[in-house]
Design a protein around this motif. Structure first.
Motif, PDB file in Angstrom:
ATOM      1  N   UNK A 201      27.426  77.265  24.428  1.00  0.00           N
ATOM      2  CA  UNK A 201      26.955  78.238  25.413  1.00  0.00           C
ATOM      3  C   UNK A 201      26.257  77.502  26.548  1.00  0.00           C
ATOM      4  N   UNK A 202      26.629  77.818  27.775  1.00  0.00           N
ATOM      5  CA  UNK A 202      26.013  77.169  28.944  1.00  0.00           C
ATOM      6  C   UNK A 202      25.465  78.229  29.895  1.00  0.00           C
ATOM      7  N   UNK A 203      24.272  77.994  30.427  1.00  0.00           N
ATOM      8  CA  UNK A 203      23.867  78.809  31.583  1.00  0.00           C
ATOM      9  C   UNK A 203      24.071  77.987  32.850  1.00  0.00           C
ATOM     10  N   UNK A 204      24.006  78.644  34.002  1.00  0.00           N
ATOM     11  CA  UNK A 204      24.355  77.966  35.267  1.00  0.00           C
ATOM     12  C   UNK A 204      23.156  77.846  36.213  1.00  0.00           C
ATOM     13  N   UNK A 205      21.954  77.928  35.650  1.00  0.00           N
ATOM     14  CA  UNK A 205      20.766  77.941  36.499  1.00  0.00           C
ATOM     15  C   UNK A 205      20.154  76.559  36.689  1.00  0.00           C
ATOM     16  N   UNK A 206      19.636  76.299  37.878  1.00  0.00           N
ATOM     17  CA  UNK A 206      19.004  75.031  38.173  1.00  0.00           C
ATOM     18  C   UNK A 206      17.575  74.964  37.692  1.00  0.00           C
TER      19      UNK A 206
ATOM     20  N   UNK B 207      31.968  91.826  23.671  1.00  0.00           N
ATOM     21  CA  UNK B 207      32.084  90.418  24.039  1.00  0.00           C
ATOM     22  C   UNK B 207      33.178  89.766  23.199  1.00  0.00           C
ATOM     23  N   UNK B 208      34.141  89.124  23.876  1.00  0.00           N
ATOM     24  CA  UNK B 208      35.261  88.500  23.150  1.00  0.00           C
ATOM     25  C   UNK B 208      34.813  87.222  22.434  1.00  0.00           C
ATOM     26  N   UNK B 209      35.576  86.822  21.445  1.00  0.00           N
ATOM     27  CA  UNK B 209      35.341  85.531  20.785  1.00  0.00           C
ATOM     28  C   UNK B 209      35.751  84.401  21.736  1.00  0.00           C
ATOM     29  N   UNK B 210      34.985  83.312  21.725  1.00  0.00           N
ATOM     30  CA  UNK B 210      35.332  82.190  22.601  1.00  0.00           C
ATOM     31  C   UNK B 210      34.756  80.889  22.071  1.00  0.00           C
ATOM     32  N   UNK B 211      35.280  79.776  22.577  1.00  0.00           N
ATOM     33  CA  UNK B 211      34.713  78.461  22.246  1.00  0.00           C
ATOM     34  C   UNK B 211      33.558  78.125  23.187  1.00  0.00           C
ATOM     35  N   UNK B 212      33.689  78.625  24.416  1.00  0.00           N
ATOM     36  CA  UNK B 212      32.665  78.341  25.427  1.00  0.00           C
ATOM     37  C   UNK B 212      32.288  79.625  26.161  1.00  0.00           C
ATOM     38  N   UNK B 213      31.005  79.915  26.201  1.00  0.00           N
ATOM     39  CA  UNK B 213      30.480  81.032  26.996  1.00  0.00           C
ATOM     40  C   UNK B 213      29.698  80.453  28.173  1.00  0.00           C
ATOM     41  N   UNK B 214      30.045  80.892  29.368  1.00  0.00           N
ATOM     42  CA  UNK B 214      29.286  80.459  30.545  1.00  0.00           C
ATOM     43  C   UNK B 214      28.519  81.670  31.077  1.00  0.00           C
ATOM     44  N   UNK B 215      27.196  81.555  31.086  1.00  0.00           N
ATOM     45  CA  UNK B 215      26.337  82.691  31.458  1.00  0.00           C
ATOM     46  C   UNK B 215      25.814  82.506  32.874  1.00  0.00           C
ATOM     47  N   UNK B 216      26.295  83.356  33.793  1.00  0.00           N
ATOM     48  CA  UNK B 216      25.831  83.315  35.188  1.00  0.00           C
ATOM     49  C   UNK B 216      25.135  84.627  35.508  1.00  0.00           C
ATOM     50  N   UNK B 217      23.903  84.735  35.055  1.00  0.00           N
ATOM     51  CA  UNK B 217      23.107  85.930  35.354  1.00  0.00           C
ATOM     52  C   UNK B 217      21.787  85.462  35.962  1.00  0.00           C
ATOM     53  N   UNK B 218      20.940  86.402  36.393  1.00  0.00           N
ATOM     54  CA  UNK B 218      19.667  86.016  36.999  1.00  0.00           C
ATOM     55  C   UNK B 218      18.827  85.256  35.971  1.00  0.00           C
ATOM     56  N   UNK B 219      17.984  84.336  36.458  1.00  0.00           N
ATOM     57  CA  UNK B 219      17.159  83.498  35.577  1.00  0.00           C
ATOM     58  C   UNK B 219      16.438  84.327  34.515  1.00  0.00           C
ATOM     59  N   UNK B 220      15.901  85.456  34.952  1.00  0.00           N
ATOM     60  CA  UNK B 220      15.064  86.246  34.038  1.00  0.00           C
ATOM     61  C   UNK B 220      15.881  86.967  32.972  1.00  0.00           C
ATOM     62  N   UNK B 221      17.192  87.054  33.136  1.00  0.00           N
ATOM     63  CA  UNK B 221      18.026  87.745  32.140  1.00  0.00           C
ATOM     64  C   UNK B 221      18.704  86.797  31.159  1.00  0.00           C
ATOM     65  N   UNK B 222      18.562  85.485  31.371  1.00  0.00           N
ATOM     66  CA  UNK B 222      19.295  84.518  30.543  1.00  0.00           C
ATOM     67  C   UNK B 222      18.974  84.673  29.058  1.00  0.00           C
ATOM     68  N   UNK B 223      17.694  84.801  28.720  1.00  0.00           N
ATOM     69  CA  UNK B 223      17.295  84.894  27.316  1.00  0.00           C
ATOM     70  C   UNK B 223      17.933  86.121  26.659  1.00  0.00           C
ATOM     71  N   UNK B 224      17.796  87.257  27.310  1.00  0.00           N
ATOM     72  CA  UNK B 224      18.296  88.520  26.763  1.00  0.00           C
ATOM     73  C   UNK B 224      19.823  88.486  26.599  1.00  0.00           C
ATOM     74  N   UNK B 225      20.508  88.063  27.659  1.00  0.00           N
ATOM     75  CA  UNK B 225      21.968  88.078  27.638  1.00  0.00           C
ATOM     76  C   UNK B 225      22.508  87.080  26.615  1.00  0.00           C
ATOM     77  N   UNK B 226      21.882  85.916  26.552  1.00  0.00           N
ATOM     78  CA  UNK B 226      22.396  84.881  25.644  1.00  0.00           C
ATOM     79  C   UNK B 226      22.219  85.289  24.179  1.00  0.00           C
ATOM     80  N   UNK B 227      21.284  86.181  23.905  1.00  0.00           N
ATOM     81  CA  UNK B 227      21.052  86.648  22.536  1.00  0.00           C
ATOM     82  C   UNK B 227      22.205  87.508  22.013  1.00  0.00           C
ATOM     83  N   UNK B 228      23.062  87.969  22.910  1.00  0.00           N
ATOM     84  CA  UNK B 228      24.220  88.780  22.497  1.00  0.00           C
ATOM     85  C   UNK B 228      25.284  87.945  21.782  1.00  0.00           C
ATOM     86  N   UNK B 229      25.245  86.624  21.983  1.00  0.00           N
ATOM     87  CA  UNK B 229      26.283  85.747  21.425  1.00  0.00           C
ATOM     88  C   UNK B 229      25.931  85.405  19.974  1.00  0.00           C
ATOM     89  N   UNK B 230      26.802  85.823  19.047  1.00  0.00           N
ATOM     90  CA  UNK B 230      26.503  85.650  17.615  1.00  0.00           C
ATOM     91  C   UNK B 230      27.376  84.561  16.995  1.00  0.00           C
TER      92      UNK B 230
END
Lengths: 249, 249
Positions: free
Chosen positions: A82-87, A53-76
């Motif tokens: 960090x933004x997710x895109x789920x309603x 995962x590259x360094x960034x100022x903004x991470x936009x996470x567009x994954x399935x609702x159930x994966x948001x927690x797991x995927x977002x934990x990768x960002x250190x």
């Protein structure tokens, strides 16, 4: 501002497309599905990775609702936004030590379907006004309809969409059962369906209502009930007619 | 073939327009409302009268359902073919000594709204094959979708339209109540609504279903039920979700 997009599904694809069209550079697209990542990478000339995962100022996470927690934990990166895109998922579902936010486009996305992004509403949520501004500015480069909506408000947006879209589609499915049973092609109803939907662009739906319930046509209502032999459609028929009557009488 | 059109409402207006565009001459437009008759007469160069019904081979009656019997009784020509244009009225509602038929365009009409007539389905009913042919030929000059449908079949067409249009519009009205309550402009939902309707042009509605009920998301379903404080919307919510679950599970 360095932006990294995480995910390779329908929403990620359309965000990559919308950002590219708006000339907003994306530094990396990150995910698990190398095949899909590669396609998006080639189409929009964005570097991709399934490993680092590259360094960034903004991470936009567009994954399935159930994966948001797991995927977002990768960002250190503690300085990141960090933004997710789920309603339908809370901002707090993001799991990590960074500024949490939501960047929610209200639309149903398929990769094969072109969309006019300028009309898609974006609902923004963030921890502070500064982050709100960052995301509002970003969304405004894509769309004309940008609005703040916290977790509470987003629940109601989702609920409205269930009524106006999920339920509407189910009525189409039930309607098709009726026309199929009589050998009438469902396609014959598409011009009427299109017109019904077009009408509410000009007229408030409450004022556009027609049909036997609003004119209290008991004869037709009873006739229709006698034609509906299965329980589910009969229940829908009675419930919606009752609701129409209550709204107007 | 001499054709007389009776009525000056939305359907009559659009039939006059569709016939004119298809270069099918109408000998007279007849009705009660002189103002509206005159407008149609001028726009499409058709003679009109509110007093003397002209002789014709075919009379097409486009008046409100409840006026069909009374208006059709004015026709004294026993050699004529007479058609009404209603979806929910029996062919036998025509009252007179002539050949009775139905010429039913499945669409919702407003005078101010242009329509692509070639897509509007016409449903034909007549006493004998010869009359069926006359009306099928006529409708085919306007539309690509022409089909026979007797009284029985027309009941189901109307019922399908109630599900796919009247009920859909009511869901839009109920959805707007929810978004209004949160100060979210209902216009924000129009792109999603349009896309939902467009989708079923390419995909069978049963296969296009999304939302919490089809993925058995009990957490979201319970949350939404807790947000719905009025009885009517809660009943709709439960009934439609139950029906979705029954369709897929």
């Amino acid at each position: 501002m360095q932006i990294v997009l995480i995910g390779s599904g329908n929403v990620a694809f359309h965000l990559a497309k919308a950002f590219t069209e708006a000339q907003i550079p994306i530094s990396q697209i990150f995910g698990r599905n190398t095949t899909e990542l590669q396609k998006i990478s080639e189409q929009f000339s964005i570097p991709f990775s399934a490993k680092t995962l590259a360094e960034a100022d903004l991470y936009i996470i567009s994954v399935s609702d159930s994966s948001i927690a797991e995927v977002s934990a990768l960002i250190k990166n503690e300085n990141a936004l960090v933004a997710h895109t789920s309603g339908s998922v809370s901002r707090e579902a993001l799991s990590g030590n960074y500024r949490k936010s939501v960047f929610y486009p209200l639309q149903t996305f398929s990769k094969s379907k072109n969309l006019d992004y300028s009309k898609i509403p974006f609902f923004i949520d963030a921890e502070n006004e500064n982050d709100e501004e960052i995301l509002k500015n970003l969304a405004s480069k894509i769309s004309k309809n940008v609005m703040l909506a916290n977790d509470e408000k987003r629940k109601y947006i989702h609920l409205t969409a269930v009524f106006a879209c999920n339920f509407v589609n189910h009525l189409y499915a039930r309607a098709k059962e009726i026309s199929d049973s009589q050998g009438i092609p469902f396609d014959y109803f598409l011009p009427l369906i299109d017109e019904t939907t077009q009408k509410i662009h000009e007229l408030e739906p409450k004022l556009a209502q027609t049909g036997p319930a609003i004119r209290n046509d008991e004869k037709v209502l009873k006739l229709h009930e006698s034609l509906l032999t299965d329980e589910e459609k009969l229940k829908i028929y009675k419930t919606l007619n009752e609701s129409i009557k209550k709204m107007y009488h």
